[in-house]
Design an enzyme around this catalytic site. Structure first.
Site, PDB file in Angstrom:
ATOM      1  N   GLY A 289     -19.639   0.197   2.763  1.00  0.00           N
ATOM      2  CA  GLY A 289     -18.643  -0.378   1.873  1.00  0.00           C
ATOM      3  C   GLY A 289     -19.243  -1.041   0.662  1.00  0.00           C
ATOM      4  O   GLY A 289     -18.539  -1.746  -0.064  1.00  0.00           O
ATOM      5  N   ASP A 290     -20.537  -0.828   0.431  1.00  0.00           N
ATOM      6  CA  ASP A 290     -21.204  -1.387  -0.751  1.00  0.00           C
ATOM      7  C   ASP A 290     -22.373  -0.473  -1.104  1.00  0.00           C
ATOM      8  O   ASP A 290     -22.411   0.665  -0.648  1.00  0.00           O
ATOM      9  CB  ASP A 290     -21.658  -2.833  -0.476  1.00  0.00           C
ATOM     10  CG  ASP A 290     -21.630  -3.704  -1.727  1.00  0.00           C
ATOM     11  OD1 ASP A 290     -22.374  -3.377  -2.672  1.00  0.00           O
ATOM     12  OD2 ASP A 290     -20.873  -4.685  -1.773  1.00  0.00           O
ATOM     13  N   ASP A 291     -23.337  -0.963  -1.901  1.00  0.00           N
ATOM     14  CA  ASP A 291     -24.438  -0.115  -2.342  1.00  0.00           C
ATOM     15  C   ASP A 291     -25.198   0.468  -1.150  1.00  0.00           C
ATOM     16  O   ASP A 291     -25.444  -0.221  -0.152  1.00  0.00           O
ATOM     17  CB  ASP A 291     -25.422  -0.920  -3.195  1.00  0.00           C
ATOM     18  CG  ASP A 291     -24.803  -1.425  -4.493  1.00  0.00           C
ATOM     19  OD1 ASP A 291     -23.855  -0.785  -4.990  1.00  0.00           O
ATOM     20  OD2 ASP A 291     -25.269  -2.454  -5.006  1.00  0.00           O
TER      21      ASP A 291
END
Length: 482
Positions: A289-291
């Site tokens: 859900g992120d980098d």
């Protein structure tokens, strides 16, 4: 209890992901372009690189071109091998094993200078709160072994904030310790026969979504002030926060990992080297859900004061997706400086950005000598993004005059299919965002009137489609940005 032989063959397993079929397409496109790129790093005409924390190693020659597992050093064979069951562990997924893990590590610490120790986690589901590793130690998850993070926040104790952040990243004050933690360690291996460590992070995500989080969430694995670290051949799932976080570390290898979190899970970065040097990340598959990978070095005035850069970092053969963030992020916390980074052979799809450099006023620091090459993107909203607007600060003592410097960003052999927006290169008025160099960059799927967005940047291009902004001069030769 001692074992005659330890199982280290799993460390050398090479993961072959289905997504690597993209390399065929990537190199075909590059061949059609008929342009070659020199692998040499840019030599910058300004003194950005500090002495403290810099490496004595030769960045290009000390990393093997195929694998950097050997960069960890001699793969250790521990003399003292025990099972979690020897310490009363119960693998039923319900019984708490926090005491068993802590007892095991306390006992095995005595062998740190006596041939080292290995703790085997057998097949089963082993529920536990956080525990601390020791030096000259291997945590080995056997096939079918699953370590489950406790659902009780009390089993993730509060620890001091990192000095380069000054406070918890999400909340004032301290932060929850990581599930697996270590500080001041040497020669640590976390590996196995593709066992799993599951942080069971949903309770933490819900605290974040509901705005009832009291302290910054813990990582799945965080190692601090440590050297000679190898993390390989495991599956990590559902971290409460960033998944793998080496901070103030050196000689770190993360290889052959599968890292998974729901695509809406907040801030579940895959791998975040932070104020660390001599780091190699390779052959990993990440859904997050992120980098997927984010390189950091401290936050505003605290990172500036500590001045502990991230340097000599290789990221290669990474594939994955993140609908809200980037395949590769640099920043936004980069106040201690980031230099000598090579990212190559990545495949990113269905993501908000492919490559993103994030910073803003107050960050200070610098980003320099960054080489990004051989990247395939599919259905990525903004393929390349250099952005200001990281308008978050640890407290009101940040300095608006602390302007970051960016020079020597060399991006080449990029193919983006079904792009929806052109690159965004948004510098900062009065800052130095120079030497942005693009070569063999092909972005397909954009509407004919789509244009690059550029402000306060300068650099050059060669063989870029569609045409870039006028801030980037068309060099038109094989020595672009040399």
């Amino acid at each position: 209890m001692e074992s005659e032989k330890s199982n280290y063959g799993a460390i050398m397993v090479y993961f072959t992901k289905p997504s690597w079929a993209f390399l065929v397409l990537l190199f075909t496109v590059i061949a059609i372009l008929s342009l070659q790129i020199s692998p040499k790093a840019i030599t910058l005409p300004f003194p950005l690189f500090p002495g403290p924390g810099s490496s004595e190693l030769d960045f290009e020659s000390d990393f093997d071109p195929g694998s950097c597992v050997a960069f960890f050093g001699e793969l250790p064979e521990r003399k003292h091998v025990m099972s979690l069951k020897d310490f009363g562990g119960v693998g039923d997924g319900k019984t708490s094993n926090t005491a068993a893990f802590r007892m095991a590590l306390d006992y095995m610490q005595r062998f740190s200078e006596k041939g080292g120790a290995q703790l085997n986690v057998p097949q089963g589901k082993w529920l536990t709160g956080s525990f601390n590793l020791t030096s000259n130690f291997t945590l080995f998850l056997e096939q079918g072994a699953v370590i489950l993070g406790s659902q009780d926040p009390e089993e993730w104790p509060i620890v001091e904030p990192l000095p380069s952040y000054g406070r918890g990243r999400e909340r004032l004050g301290g932060r929850h310790i990581s599930l697996i933690h270590g500080d001041g360690l040497t020669n640590v291996v976390i590996t196995g026969n593709n066992g799993t460590i599951d942080g069971q992070g949903r309770i933490w995500w819900e605290l974040w979504w509901n705005r009832t989080l009291n302290h910054t969430r813990g990582h799945l694995v965080e190692l601090m002030n440590s050297r000679n670290i190898l993390i390989s051949n495991l599956t990590f799932r559902n971290s409460p926060f960033w998944t793998i976080h080496p901070v103030y570390c050196s000689n770190v290898v993360v290889k052959g990992m599968t890292i998974l979190a729901p695509l809406n899970a907040p801030n579940t970065d895959g791998i975040d080297p932070d104020s660390s040097t001599n780091v190699c990340i390779e052959d990993c598959y990440i859904e997050s859900g992120d980098d997927l990978v984010a390189i950091k070095s401290g936050w505003d005035q605290y990172g500036i004061k500590m001045a502990r850069p991230s340097s000599n970092i290789k990221v290669r053969r990474i594939s994955g997706t993140t609908p809200t963030c980037s395949g590769l992020g640099i920043g936004s916390e980069m106040s201690g400086g980031i230099f000598n980074v090579t990212i190559e052979d990545m495949h990113v799809w269905n993501s908000a950005a492919g490559v993103r450099i994030k910073t803003d006023k107050g960050r200070g620091g610098y980003i320099a000598n960054i080489t990004i090459r051989n990247i395939m993107m599919e259905r990525v909203k903004i393929p390349i993004r250099l952005s200001r607007g990281s308008n978050d600060h640890p407290d009101d003592r940040w300095d608006p005059k602390a302007i970051p410097k960016i020079r020597g960003i060399f991006i080449s052999n990029i193919v983006s299919l079904n792009s929806t927006k052109a690159p965004v290169l948004a510098g900062i008025r009065g800052a130095s965002f120079e030497g942005l160099c693009f070569k063999n960059v092909t972005l397909l799927g954009l509407s004919p009137n789509t244009a690059w967005h550029c402000e306060f940047v300068s650099g050059c291009t060669n063989a870029v489609f569609p045409l870039p902004c006028p801030h980037l001069k068309n060099n038109g030769s094989s020595t672009c940005c040399s």
